[in-house]
Scaffold this motif. Structure first.
Motif, PDB file in Angstrom:
ATOM      1  N   VAL A 148      -3.818   8.512   7.330  1.00  0.00           N
ATOM      2  CA  VAL A 148      -4.237   8.331   5.948  1.00  0.00           C
ATOM      3  C   VAL A 148      -5.715   7.979   5.773  1.00  0.00           C
ATOM      4  O   VAL A 148      -6.159   7.688   4.659  1.00  0.00           O
ATOM      5  CB  VAL A 148      -3.337   7.303   5.233  1.00  0.00           C
ATOM      6  N   GLU A 172      -6.019  -1.593  10.103  1.00  0.00           N
ATOM      7  CA  GLU A 172      -5.690  -1.173   8.736  1.00  0.00           C
ATOM      8  C   GLU A 172      -5.739   0.350   8.683  1.00  0.00           C
ATOM      9  O   GLU A 172      -6.798   0.950   8.867  1.00  0.00           O
ATOM     10  CB  GLU A 172      -6.703  -1.761   7.750  1.00  0.00           C
ATOM     11  N   ALA A 173      -4.590   0.965   8.402  1.00  0.00           N
ATOM     12  CA  ALA A 173      -4.560   2.428   8.422  1.00  0.00           C
ATOM     13  C   ALA A 173      -5.603   3.012   7.466  1.00  0.00           C
ATOM     14  O   ALA A 173      -6.409   3.859   7.846  1.00  0.00           O
ATOM     15  CB  ALA A 173      -3.163   2.919   8.072  1.00  0.00           C
ATOM     16  N   SER A 174      -5.594   2.557   6.229  1.00  0.00           N
ATOM     17  CA  SER A 174      -6.579   3.060   5.273  1.00  0.00           C
ATOM     18  C   SER A 174      -7.056   1.930   4.370  1.00  0.00           C
ATOM     19  O   SER A 174      -8.231   1.586   4.314  1.00  0.00           O
ATOM     20  CB  SER A 174      -5.956   4.173   4.418  1.00  0.00           C
ATOM     21  N   GLY A 175      -6.085   1.327   3.644  1.00  0.00           N
ATOM     22  CA  GLY A 175      -6.445   0.454   2.535  1.00  0.00           C
ATOM     23  C   GLY A 175      -6.611   1.335   1.309  1.00  0.00           C
ATOM     24  O   GLY A 175      -7.069   2.497   1.403  1.00  0.00           O
ATOM     25  N   HIS A 234       1.764   5.608   8.266  1.00  0.00           N
ATOM     26  CA  HIS A 234       0.966   4.652   7.488  1.00  0.00           C
ATOM     27  C   HIS A 234       0.600   3.386   8.234  1.00  0.00           C
ATOM     28  O   HIS A 234       0.161   2.417   7.612  1.00  0.00           O
ATOM     29  CB  HIS A 234       1.706   4.234   6.215  1.00  0.00           C
ATOM     30  N   THR A 235       0.841   3.344   9.516  1.00  0.00           N
ATOM     31  CA  THR A 235       0.523   2.082  10.185  1.00  0.00           C
ATOM     32  C   THR A 235       0.199   2.271  11.660  1.00  0.00           C
ATOM     33  O   THR A 235       0.737   3.168  12.310  1.00  0.00           O
ATOM     34  CB  THR A 235       1.672   1.070  10.053  1.00  0.00           C
ATOM     35  N   ASN A 259      -6.422   8.773   2.006  1.00  0.00           N
ATOM     36  CA  ASN A 259      -5.777   8.288   0.777  1.00  0.00           C
ATOM     37  C   ASN A 259      -6.710   8.340  -0.427  1.00  0.00           C
ATOM     38  O   ASN A 259      -7.937   8.462  -0.285  1.00  0.00           O
ATOM     39  CB  ASN A 259      -5.350   6.829   0.956  1.00  0.00           C
ATOM     40  N   LEU A 293       0.742   3.864  -3.048  1.00  0.00           N
ATOM     41  CA  LEU A 293       0.221   5.212  -2.808  1.00  0.00           C
ATOM     42  C   LEU A 293       1.204   6.257  -3.343  1.00  0.00           C
ATOM     43  O   LEU A 293       0.808   7.237  -3.975  1.00  0.00           O
ATOM     44  CB  LEU A 293      -0.012   5.430  -1.306  1.00  0.00           C
ATOM     45  N   ASP A 335       6.085   7.882   5.597  1.00  0.00           N
ATOM     46  CA  ASP A 335       6.358   7.091   6.790  1.00  0.00           C
ATOM     47  C   ASP A 335       7.742   7.439   7.353  1.00  0.00           C
ATOM     48  O   ASP A 335       8.330   8.459   6.976  1.00  0.00           O
ATOM     49  CB  ASP A 335       6.205   5.591   6.506  1.00  0.00           C
ATOM     50  N   ASP A 347       6.531  -5.818   4.456  1.00  0.00           N
ATOM     51  CA  ASP A 347       5.485  -4.812   4.496  1.00  0.00           C
ATOM     52  C   ASP A 347       5.290  -4.513   5.982  1.00  0.00           C
ATOM     53  O   ASP A 347       5.209  -5.431   6.784  1.00  0.00           O
ATOM     54  CB  ASP A 347       4.236  -5.465   3.904  1.00  0.00           C
ATOM     55  N   GLU A 348       5.237  -3.264   6.347  1.00  0.00           N
ATOM     56  CA  GLU A 348       5.111  -2.879   7.758  1.00  0.00           C
ATOM     57  C   GLU A 348       6.173  -3.651   8.546  1.00  0.00           C
ATOM     58  O   GLU A 348       5.893  -4.564   9.303  1.00  0.00           O
ATOM     59  CB  GLU A 348       3.697  -3.165   8.267  1.00  0.00           C
ATOM     60  N   TYR A 353      -3.358  -9.405  10.441  1.00  0.00           N
ATOM     61  CA  TYR A 353      -4.362  -8.370  10.746  1.00  0.00           C
ATOM     62  C   TYR A 353      -5.344  -8.155   9.595  1.00  0.00           C
ATOM     63  O   TYR A 353      -6.466  -7.709   9.796  1.00  0.00           O
ATOM     64  CB  TYR A 353      -3.683  -7.056  11.175  1.00  0.00           C
ATOM     65  N   GLY A 361       0.790  -1.230   0.000  1.00  0.00           N
ATOM     66  CA  GLY A 361       0.000   0.000   0.000  1.00  0.00           C
ATOM     67  C   GLY A 361       0.820   1.277   0.000  1.00  0.00           C
ATOM     68  O   GLY A 361       0.538   2.206  -0.768  1.00  0.00           O
ATOM     69  N   LEU A 362       1.833   1.309   0.858  1.00  0.00           N
ATOM     70  CA  LEU A 362       2.619   2.533   0.995  1.00  0.00           C
ATOM     71  C   LEU A 362       3.335   2.887  -0.310  1.00  0.00           C
ATOM     72  O   LEU A 362       3.351   4.045  -0.736  1.00  0.00           O
ATOM     73  CB  LEU A 362       3.598   2.346   2.157  1.00  0.00           C
TER      74      LEU A 362
HETATM   75  C1  6GP Z   1      -0.023   0.799   4.380  1.00  0.00           C
HETATM   76  C2  6GP Z   1      -1.254   0.560   5.244  1.00  0.00           C
HETATM   77  O1  6GP Z   1      -1.204  -0.730   5.800  1.00  0.00           O
HETATM   78  C3  6GP Z   1      -2.497   0.689   4.382  1.00  0.00           C
HETATM   79  O2  6GP Z   1      -3.635   0.586   5.196  1.00  0.00           O
HETATM   80  C4  6GP Z   1      -2.496   2.041   3.670  1.00  0.00           C
HETATM   81  O3  6GP Z   1      -3.567   2.119   2.775  1.00  0.00           O
HETATM   82  C5  6GP Z   1      -1.203   2.227   2.908  1.00  0.00           C
HETATM   83  O4  6GP Z   1      -0.087   2.091   3.789  1.00  0.00           O
HETATM   84  C6  6GP Z   1      -1.096   3.582   2.251  1.00  0.00           C
HETATM   85  O5  6GP Z   1      -1.284   4.604   3.178  1.00  0.00           O
HETATM   86  N1  6GP Z   1       1.188   0.731   5.172  1.00  0.00           N
HETATM   87  C7  6GP Z   1       2.292   0.184   4.660  1.00  0.00           C
HETATM   88  O6  6GP Z   1       2.322  -0.341   3.550  1.00  0.00           O
HETATM   89  C8  6GP Z   1       3.499   0.286   5.485  1.00  0.00           C
HETATM   90  O7  6GP Z   1       4.535  -0.263   5.171  1.00  0.00           O
HETATM   91  C9  6GP Z   1       4.592   1.281   7.325  1.00  0.00           C
HETATM   92  O8  6GP Z   1       3.437   1.044   6.594  1.00  0.00           O
END
Ligand code: 6GP
Length: 807
Positions: A425, A640-643, A347-348, A454, A131, A309, A261-262, A543, A127-128
């Motif tokens: 986001v 989930e921050a946004s999706g 983003h998280t 987002n 975006l 981030d 990821d995250e 999650y 996602g990050l």
């Molecule tokens: C992601 C979030 O998990 C997702 O919910 C969001 O839509 C996306 O960022 C864009 O804002 N976070 C990541 O991919 C990440 O690595 C540190 O966060």
């Protein structure tokens, strides 16, 4: 050419004939081949180069306009850009799609095939990174002066194979056949000292085209190289390995994208990558500043720098270092410039994803930056101590340093302290940041915290991904939605029109058939396009609860076997698991095991199919999102921050089954609660579970179906009799269940039953589908970027003048 192009700034005019001739010329002059030896990839490159020739005027004019006008510039710092293939998108944004189709036709080639030849630049995890790519495109479309900076990873996100054993990884050599879209700029390279090594970052530029405008911004990615290719002393002494060692070590820096990821943290190479690209980018900005005759203390007037981030959060210390040590400003001036320049997006909400770095590692690699961080912290805590006398716990939480046996630098704290704004986001995410994750800072500086929900670019995610829908929209509401997605509201006038609904369903059917064909060709599985396509594609994470969807599939299997009559469904999963994340890989293994049994069972024929699509990517997303009937957005609320996949699917006419999490909440508000299948506990309730102590067993005890499902999986039914394979997953679900799968599964079942009922009424479903597309105008990344530009960056559009036409 689409009518929405403004005639005065029509970005490119070329005939199909001219394009075909240019392709032929490139076959000779660039590929050095005769037609009889040309491969499909050669033809792809010829088309890409011909398109590149056509965007060069705009690109050069854009740089020239920005230089002459001395414009205030938005700078996006991101360790990841999940770009996806450029060709189709560039054709659409230049207004050359039809011409290219015709040119290929004249040459006996198939444009679609050439488009598929492009290896996708997968320089991001999920996602990050995606975006960041949508945002680049929107900034260009909105004619905003902007630069994106990042890392030119030689190997992007790994390629995923799916076997009966689950996920297998291999390297992604996306540059193996060259990259026609980038231009190397050796003249713009900078030294970065890390520990006692110095590496050089070399700029590689990729054009980012706005839609229907001349603006063509730059994505500048840094590749690492050694200051000296060869250590001659070692070479002359006959030690050839040692002679090239430093070069190899230096180049390792930009070799590979970390696949988490995250992410997991603490890796020396990752911290090195962060300082590497941040320092190169800041040095490059100072070069630009100098070029305009502006002094270093004006940095914040020229640049608004967004940190994607905490991966680039070291910019707080590095910008201070450059201002203090190189440009000789005093501390207060430097700090004023730094905090006026930078802003930070989180983003998280996952606590384990908040980056920290061990002091020892920091000290080894970045001693001067650490010294600066200590000084920032000392001054900050002095201020905080006055504000919060006698509250050592609060000060300990605010500190940039986590104390304890292993002291650490907290990058999120560094970012908040060094930035003028911090944003989440989606509404809920920003709210939870203020209330929990960053509560102490929000109390201290309430005005620094804000939300920017987002969005996704309608060019790639509708015009490119779903041309059939794009055509229908052009016919019915005109083509202006590409530039202003709120125009989709105009569909409201047509929801009662049966002929329109008929066409709508035709478009959706065609997209589903396209996907059916792809899955048949690549996986040998034949799907029924008239069944309900129930899709969950995204990174595999506990999650995100792919296991909740998997358990539901097993339940349907049991119900069907018991003779229940359920409407036919095709359940499609896709997504990568971080290679070191055992539980995520086990979830993939479970899905693959379920698919094997279900798809083989004659009793399931025509009723249930399960597919795991391997190697989910931007290109596969373009194929899959338009074919989704039911979008699974089933994360534990508050996680989930946004999706953004949720937006892509709803925009293309899918109905969502989802929790009140991330941007789902706003999607539901926009499309109407009647057109959204809601289930599950709220973020607040989940938070209460955690506070009061949660146990899954009471939920399981009152749910005989879920017990049967768990028993069947535990019996080895989906693992060739192996009763141990899924034990870690089942034990986790029945003893801790950290993501509250068991608390939500009953309500999920209810919602799924409601889905089945609605699906039985095709015209009702079609109206709900239209309502989703119609309501999603808000989720354009143009809207997000406009908010950043106006509220955070104070950057205004600057239309690009045509200056190089006469060349
Ligand atoms: C992601 C979030 O998990 C997702 O919910 C969001 O839509 C996306 O960022 C864009 O804002 N976070 C990541 O991919 C990440 O690595 C540190 O966060």
């Amino acid at each position: 050419m689409a009518e929405s192009f403004r005639s005065s700034t029509s970005p490119c005019q070329t005939s199909s004939r001219a394009l075909a001739e240019a392709m032929q010329r490139h076959l000779f002059f660039s590929q050095a081949k005769s037609p009889s030896l040309a491969t499909r990839h050669d033809h792809y490159r010829c088309l890409a180069l011909a398109v590149r020739d056509r965007l060069l005027h705009n690109w050069v004019d854009t740089a020239e306009t920005y230089t002459q006008a001395q414009v205030r510039t938005a700078v996006y710092l991101s360790a990841e850009y999940l770009l996806g293939p450029h060709l189709d998108n560039n054709l659409v944004n230049l207004g050359l799609r039809q011409e290219a189709e015709q040119a290929c036709h004249e040459l006996g080639l198939d444009l679609e095939e050439l488009i598929r030849e492009e290896p996708e630049p997968g320089l991001g995890n999920g996602g990050l990174g995606r975006l960041a790519a949508c945002f680049q495109e929107s900034m260009a479309t909105l004619e905003l002066p902007a630069i994106g900076y990042g890392i030119r990873y030689e190997f992007g996100i790994f390629r995923q194979q799916i076997t009966t054993q689950g996920q297998q990884e291999s390297t992604d050599s996306w540059l193996a056949q060259g990259n026609p879209w980038e231009v190397i700029r050796p003249e713009w390279s900078y030294p970065v000292t890390i520990g006692n090594h110095t590496v050089i970052g070399v700029a590689y530029d990729t054009p980012i085209l706005g839609y229907g405008v001349r603006t063509t911004n730059t994505l500048r990615l840094w590749a690492a190289s050694a200051p000296e290719a060869l250590d001659f002393a070692s070479f002359n002494a006959g030690d050839y390995t040692k002679a090239v060692l430093h070069k190899m070590q230096s180049e390792t820096l930009s070799k590979v994208l970390y696949p988490n990821d995250e992410p997991e943290q603490g890796k020396r190479l990752r911290l090195s990558q962060q300082i590497f690209f941040v320092s190169c980018s800041l040095q490059d900005m100072f070069r630009i500043l100098r070029g305009q005759g502006l002094p270093a203390r004006e940095f914040h007037r020229k640049f608004a720098v967004q940190l994607n981030d905490t991966h680039p959060a070291i910019a707080v210390a590095e910008l201070m270092r450059l201002l203090l040590d190189e440009h000789r400003l005093d501390w207060d001036t430097a700090w004023g410039v730094t905090t006026a320049s930078l802003s930070y997006t989180n983003h998280t909400l996952l606590p384990e994803a908040l980056e920290t770095w061990g002091i020892d590692l920091f000290q080894q690699l970045l001693p001067r930056q650490l010294e600066i961080i200590y000084e920032i912290n000392a001054r900050f805590l002095r201020m905080a101590r006055i504000r919060y006398p006698g509250q050592p716990d609060k000060l300990a939480r605010l500190s940039l340093i986590e104390e304890g046996p292993h002291r650490k630098v907290r990058m999120a704290n560094l970012a908040v302290v060094g930035c003028h704004h911090t944003n989440g986001v989606a509404e809920l995410h920003s709210e939870l940041l203020r209330r929990h994750v960053l509560a102490d800072f929000a109390e201290l500086w309430p005005d620094r915290f804000t939300n920017v929900t987002n969005g996704v670019t309608p060019r790639r995610w509708m015009a490119v991904a779903n041309p059939a829908l794009a055509n229908l929209l052009d016919d019915v509401i005109g083509s202006h939605w590409r530039r202003d997605l709120t125009h989709l509201q105009a569909l409201g006038k047509h929801t009662g029109d049966d002929a329109f609904l008929q066409r709508w369903r035709g478009v959706r059917d065609a997209s589903k058939q396209r996907l059916v064909q792809h899955i048949h060709q690549t996986q040998g599985i034949l799907l029924d396009h008239s069944s309900l396509f129930d899709v969950q594609v995204k990174r595999i994470h506990e999650y995100k609860r792919q296991h909740l969807a998997a358990l539901h599939v097993v339940e349907r299997y049991l119900r069907l076997r018991n003779g229940e009559d359920l409407p036919p469904r095709t359940v499609i999963f896709g997504g990568k698991a971080a290679p070191g994340y055992a539980m995520a890989k086990l979830i993939i293994r479970l899905i693959v095991g379920i698919a094997e049994i279900v798809n083989m069972d004659p009793a399931m024929a025509g009723r249930l199919r399960v597919v795991f699509v391997p190697n989910f990517s931007v290109s596969l997303g373009q194929l899959i999102y338009p074919a989704v009937d039911l979008s699974e957005q089933i994360s534990t609320a508050g996680k989930e921050a946004s999706g953004t996949g949720n937006m892509k699917m709803a925009l293309n006419g899918a109905l969502t089954i989802g929790t009140l999490d991330g941007a789902n909440i706003e999607i539901r508000d926009q499309v109407g609660a009647d057109n959204f299948f809601l289930f599950g506990h709220t973020a607040e309730q989940i938070h209460e579970f955690d506070r009061m102590g949660y146990h899954p067993m009471p939920w399981i005890e009152k749910d005989p179906i879920v017990r049967e499902v768990i028993e069947l999986i535990g019996s080895g039914h989906f693992s060739e009799g192996d009763r141990d394979l899924f034990h870690p997953l089942l034990a986790n679900l029945t003893s801790h269940d950290p993501f509250k799968v068991m608390a939500d599964i009953g309500d999920y079942r209810q919602a799924q039953n409601h889905v089945d009922a609605c699906w039985q009424d095709p015209s009702r479903w079609a109206r709900m589908s239209v309502a989703n597309t119609m309501g999603c105008g808000f989720f354009s990344s143009d809207r997000s970027i406009q908010e950043y530009a106006e509220r955070i960056w104070k950057v205004a559009p600057v239309p690009v003048e045509a200056t190089t036409r006469s060349l």
